[in-house]
Design a protein around this motif. Structure first.
Motif, PDB file in Angstrom:
ATOM      1  N   ASP A   1      -9.644  -1.668   1.686  1.00  0.00           N
ATOM      2  CA  ASP A   1      -8.690  -2.184   2.663  1.00  0.00           C
ATOM      3  C   ASP A   1      -7.630  -2.980   1.929  1.00  0.00           C
ATOM      4  OD1 ASP A   1      -7.512  -2.572   5.104  1.00  0.00           O
ATOM      5  OD2 ASP A   1      -9.029  -3.933   5.896  1.00  0.00           O
ATOM      6  N   GLU A   2      -6.533  -3.223   2.608  1.00  0.00           N
ATOM      7  CA  GLU A   2      -5.425  -3.986   2.014  1.00  0.00           C
ATOM      8  C   GLU A   2      -4.967  -5.076   2.963  1.00  0.00           C
ATOM      9  OE1 GLU A   2      -2.305  -3.981   3.539  1.00  0.00           O
ATOM     10  OE2 GLU A   2      -2.965  -2.536   5.044  1.00  0.00           O
ATOM     11  N   VAL A   3      -4.231  -6.006   2.415  1.00  0.00           N
ATOM     12  CA  VAL A   3      -3.585  -7.051   3.198  1.00  0.00           C
ATOM     13  C   VAL A   3      -2.225  -7.321   2.568  1.00  0.00           C
ATOM     14  CG1 VAL A   3      -4.590  -8.948   1.849  1.00  0.00           C
ATOM     15  CG2 VAL A   3      -3.858  -9.357   4.191  1.00  0.00           C
ATOM     16  N   GLY A   4      -1.254  -7.602   3.422  1.00  0.00           N
ATOM     17  CA  GLY A   4       0.056  -7.985   2.903  1.00  0.00           C
ATOM     18  C   GLY A   4       1.090  -6.881   2.887  1.00  0.00           C
ATOM     19  N   ARG A   5       1.000  -5.940   3.810  1.00  0.00           N
ATOM     20  CA  ARG A   5       2.065  -4.927   3.896  1.00  0.00           C
ATOM     21  C   ARG A   5       3.348  -5.511   4.490  1.00  0.00           C
ATOM     22  NH1 ARG A   5       0.276   0.914   3.953  1.00  0.00           N
ATOM     23  NH2 ARG A   5       2.287   1.320   4.907  1.00  0.00           N
ATOM     24  N   GLY A   6       3.204  -6.447   5.443  1.00  0.00           N
ATOM     25  CA  GLY A   6       4.355  -6.882   6.219  1.00  0.00           C
ATOM     26  C   GLY A   6       5.074  -8.148   5.796  1.00  0.00           C
ATOM     27  N   PRO A   7       4.504  -9.007   4.941  1.00  0.00           N
ATOM     28  CA  PRO A   7       5.170 -10.273   4.620  1.00  0.00           C
ATOM     29  C   PRO A   7       6.510 -10.086   3.927  1.00  0.00           C
ATOM     30  CG  PRO A   7       2.863 -10.364   4.009  1.00  0.00           C
ATOM     31  CD  PRO A   7       3.162  -8.935   4.369  1.00  0.00           C
ATOM     32  N   TRP A   8       7.297 -11.153   3.966  1.00  0.00           N
ATOM     33  CA  TRP A   8       8.579 -11.182   3.264  1.00  0.00           C
ATOM     34  C   TRP A   8       8.412 -11.563   1.798  1.00  0.00           C
ATOM     35  CZ3 TRP A   8      11.723 -14.598   7.235  1.00  0.00           C
ATOM     36  CH2 TRP A   8      11.874 -13.885   8.426  1.00  0.00           C
ATOM     37  N   ALA A   9       7.275 -12.144   1.457  1.00  0.00           N
ATOM     38  CA  ALA A   9       7.082 -12.642   0.096  1.00  0.00           C
ATOM     39  C   ALA A   9       5.653 -12.377  -0.356  1.00  0.00           C
ATOM     40  CB  ALA A   9       7.368 -14.147   0.025  1.00  0.00           C
ATOM     41  N   GLY A  10       5.474 -12.261  -1.668  1.00  0.00           N
ATOM     42  CA  GLY A  10       4.152 -12.099  -2.246  1.00  0.00           C
ATOM     43  C   GLY A  10       3.742 -10.648  -2.411  1.00  0.00           C
ATOM     44  N   PRO A  11       2.658 -10.421  -3.156  1.00  0.00           N
ATOM     45  CA  PRO A  11       2.197  -9.061  -3.434  1.00  0.00           C
ATOM     46  C   PRO A  11       1.484  -8.445  -2.247  1.00  0.00           C
ATOM     47  CG  PRO A  11       0.620 -10.634  -4.285  1.00  0.00           C
ATOM     48  CD  PRO A  11       1.767 -11.448  -3.735  1.00  0.00           C
ATOM     49  N   VAL A  12       1.246  -7.155  -2.344  1.00  0.00           N
ATOM     50  CA  VAL A  12       0.297  -6.494  -1.451  1.00  0.00           C
ATOM     51  C   VAL A  12      -1.015  -6.403  -2.219  1.00  0.00           C
ATOM     52  CG1 VAL A  12       1.024  -4.160  -2.150  1.00  0.00           C
ATOM     53  CG2 VAL A  12      -0.188  -4.493   0.003  1.00  0.00           C
ATOM     54  N   THR A  13      -2.113  -6.752  -1.570  1.00  0.00           N
ATOM     55  CA  THR A  13      -3.415  -6.877  -2.222  1.00  0.00           C
ATOM     56  C   THR A  13      -4.413  -5.938  -1.574  1.00  0.00           C
ATOM     57  OG1 THR A  13      -2.975  -9.203  -2.703  1.00  0.00           O
ATOM     58  CG2 THR A  13      -5.264  -8.486  -2.824  1.00  0.00           C
ATOM     59  N   ALA A  14      -5.177  -5.241  -2.387  1.00  0.00           N
ATOM     60  CA  ALA A  14      -6.227  -4.355  -1.896  1.00  0.00           C
ATOM     61  C   ALA A  14      -7.553  -4.750  -2.523  1.00  0.00           C
ATOM     62  CB  ALA A  14      -5.907  -2.900  -2.223  1.00  0.00           C
TER      63      ALA A  14
END
Length: 202
Positions: free
Chosen positions: A24-37
């Motif tokens: 699973d992943e988190v962080g597809r939608g933010p304006w800042a920071g990496p996407v993390t899986a």
């Protein structure tokens, strides 16, 4: 209403896939920071109440994470802001997932991936819509990915105060927008995302 269970994992093992990873992943939608899986292969009993990370409080996720690390093999993968801007969020998310699977200490026979979008991974892949509410392996991956990324955003907030990252985790909130107006765009902002792109154009 029931929560996630091990039905998919058991069926996969019955079919010969002995090592089944939830991804699973988190962080597809933010304006800042990496996407993390995160990729997780469960080896022991899960903490009671394990569910989709979005349904759990930060306190509960934080208590579950060390338990999950003890009872599972896990791998973390990230795609940077530069990679997100360069290849787009979809491909960057797939890259983070591939890195997470590669970071596992053993290679899975099958990856159960949350959602309907199939990444290219070094093993068989089965996508599972709303998988973090169906599969305990995917739910575990969602919790570990969320706690990992949240810690990273809190650390970034200490270096770049004024954007509210310690609470909004880089998502587009009023506090984040105000921070951009006051302090400008940082190297941790996704410049290809419309709000940041439009601000830079102005």
């Amino acid at each position: 209403m029931t929560g996630p269970d091990l039905s998919l994992e058991r069926a996969a093992r019955a079919g010969g896939a002995l090592r089944v990873a939830g991804v699973d992943e988190v962080g597809r939608g933010p304006w800042a920071g990496p996407v993390t899986a995160c990729a997780v292969i469960l080896r022991g009993p899960c903490p009671p109440g394990l569910d989709d990370s979005k349904k759990l409080s930060a306190k509960v996720r934080g208590a579950m994470e060390p338990w999950l690390r003890d009872v599972a093999w896990h791998g973390i993968g990230e795609a940077s802001v530069e990679e997100i801007d360069g290849m787009g969020i979809r491909r960057a998310t797939h890259l983070a997932m591939a890195r997470a699977v590669a970071a596992l200490p053993v290679r899975p026979d099958l990856a159960l991936v949350d959602g309907s979008d199939r990444p290219d991974l070094p093993c068989a892949v089965r996508t599972v819509v709303k998988g973090d509410s169906v599969s305990l392996s995917i739910a575990a991956a969602s919790v570990v990915a969320k706690t990992w990324r949240d810690r990273g955003m809190v650390a970034l907030a200490q270096r770049h105060p004024g954007y509210g990252w310690e609470t909004n985790m880089g998502y587009g909130t009023a506090a984040h927008r105000l921070g951009l107006e006051r302090h400008g765009v940082t190297q941790h902002h996704r410049r290809s995302f419309a709000p940041i792109h439009n601000m830079l154009r102005r």
